[in-house]
Design a protein around this motif. Sequence first.
Motif, PDB file in Angstrom:
ATOM      1  N   LEU A 138       0.840  -1.189   0.000  1.00  0.00           N
ATOM      2  CA  LEU A 138       0.000   0.000   0.000  1.00  0.00           C
ATOM      3  C   LEU A 138       0.877   1.241   0.000  1.00  0.00           C
ATOM      4  O   LEU A 138       1.973   1.241   0.571  1.00  0.00           O
ATOM      5  N   ARG A 139       0.389   2.303  -0.628  1.00  0.00           N
ATOM      6  CA  ARG A 139       1.131   3.556  -0.582  1.00  0.00           C
ATOM      7  C   ARG A 139       0.175   4.743  -0.627  1.00  0.00           C
ATOM      8  O   ARG A 139      -0.953   4.638  -1.109  1.00  0.00           O
ATOM      9  N   GLU A 141      -0.882   8.438  -1.979  1.00  0.00           N
ATOM     10  CA  GLU A 141      -0.765   9.120  -3.262  1.00  0.00           C
ATOM     11  C   GLU A 141       0.115  10.347  -3.114  1.00  0.00           C
ATOM     12  O   GLU A 141       0.085  11.025  -2.098  1.00  0.00           O
ATOM     13  N   THR A 151      -3.949   5.199  -0.416  1.00  0.00           N
ATOM     14  CA  THR A 151      -5.017   5.134  -1.411  1.00  0.00           C
ATOM     15  C   THR A 151      -4.698   4.244  -2.607  1.00  0.00           C
ATOM     16  O   THR A 151      -5.543   4.072  -3.477  1.00  0.00           O
ATOM     17  N   GLN A 152      -3.497   3.674  -2.665  1.00  0.00           N
ATOM     18  CA  GLN A 152      -3.121   2.841  -3.808  1.00  0.00           C
ATOM     19  C   GLN A 152      -2.596   1.496  -3.314  1.00  0.00           C
ATOM     20  O   GLN A 152      -2.023   1.397  -2.236  1.00  0.00           O
ATOM     21  N   TYR A 153      -2.809   0.472  -4.148  1.00  0.00           N
ATOM     22  CA  TYR A 153      -2.356  -0.867  -3.774  1.00  0.00           C
ATOM     23  C   TYR A 153      -1.718  -1.563  -4.964  1.00  0.00           C
ATOM     24  O   TYR A 153      -2.037  -1.296  -6.123  1.00  0.00           O
ATOM     25  N   TYR A 186       0.498  -0.418  -9.413  1.00  0.00           N
ATOM     26  CA  TYR A 186      -0.350   0.216  -8.410  1.00  0.00           C
ATOM     27  C   TYR A 186      -1.672   0.666  -9.020  1.00  0.00           C
ATOM     28  O   TYR A 186      -1.714   1.189 -10.121  1.00  0.00           O
ATOM     29  N   ARG A 187      -2.730   0.433  -8.253  1.00  0.00           N
ATOM     30  CA  ARG A 187      -4.076   0.841  -8.647  1.00  0.00           C
ATOM     31  C   ARG A 187      -4.739   1.564  -7.476  1.00  0.00           C
ATOM     32  O   ARG A 187      -4.325   1.410  -6.326  1.00  0.00           O
ATOM     33  N   GLU A 188      -5.782   2.307  -7.788  1.00  0.00           N
ATOM     34  CA  GLU A 188      -6.524   2.985  -6.739  1.00  0.00           C
ATOM     35  C   GLU A 188      -7.339   1.965  -5.935  1.00  0.00           C
ATOM     36  O   GLU A 188      -7.970   1.073  -6.511  1.00  0.00           O
ATOM     37  N   ILE A 189      -7.323   2.096  -4.640  1.00  0.00           N
ATOM     38  CA  ILE A 189      -8.126   1.215  -3.796  1.00  0.00           C
ATOM     39  C   ILE A 189      -9.598   1.540  -4.025  1.00  0.00           C
ATOM     40  O   ILE A 189     -10.017   2.687  -3.889  1.00  0.00           O
TER      41      ILE A 189
END
Length: 215
Positions: A138-139, A141, A151-153, A186-189
């Motif tokens: 996880l990170r 933004e 907000t990103q995974y 990475y994609r948006e959660i």
Amino acid sequence: MRYILKLVVGALALVFAWFLLWHWLMAGDVAQVEASIHHYYQQMRTAHRTMSLEADAVVSTGFPFAFGVRVTRATLSMVEGEETFAISLPSVTLTPLDSRAGLYRVHFPKRVEALYAKNGAAPEHYDVTFTGTPTLTLRAEGAGAANAPLTQYALGLPPQMILQMRTAEKARVARFDLIPQAASVYREIPTDLSRPLQLFVGVLREALVFDTPGN
């Protein structure tokens, strides 16, 4: 005797001082994880008014030589008409990979609990043990400011996952052959997890309540 006592007191003082420093170093990570849970609680309630994401506690863990954030009893739940769906993870640990960037590795438990309930019927409790868990990073933004929500995974998949599913009366094993994937994209959660939640609980019900044939 006094010399030994002084050594013991000195050692205890050093341990206590290190604990205070360690706890201070972890405060930002704990705050960021707490902010992320609160953020997605709000976002999910906006996307689906009966969906909830909660945790019993968020604390630092790993003292004295490791650094991590432990989330106790993280629970995703939803009410759909007369039905209730829920997944609960007894404990999840997030290890900081880069606190400045808000980057964390998630260590999943080997066991999760699930619930299905319908008005007028006894609730169904499920216990699921995993062999071959996914990897998850996880990170936050952007620059990863203090308390910025994650907000990103990036999800990595093992070649195979085995689920040992149990209720109080029945047990069953299911195997899922997967295409291995590294946790690099990475994609948006998503903020609406109603469908994945229903699907997961539905798989358990098909296997243990309806006895649907399959591998």
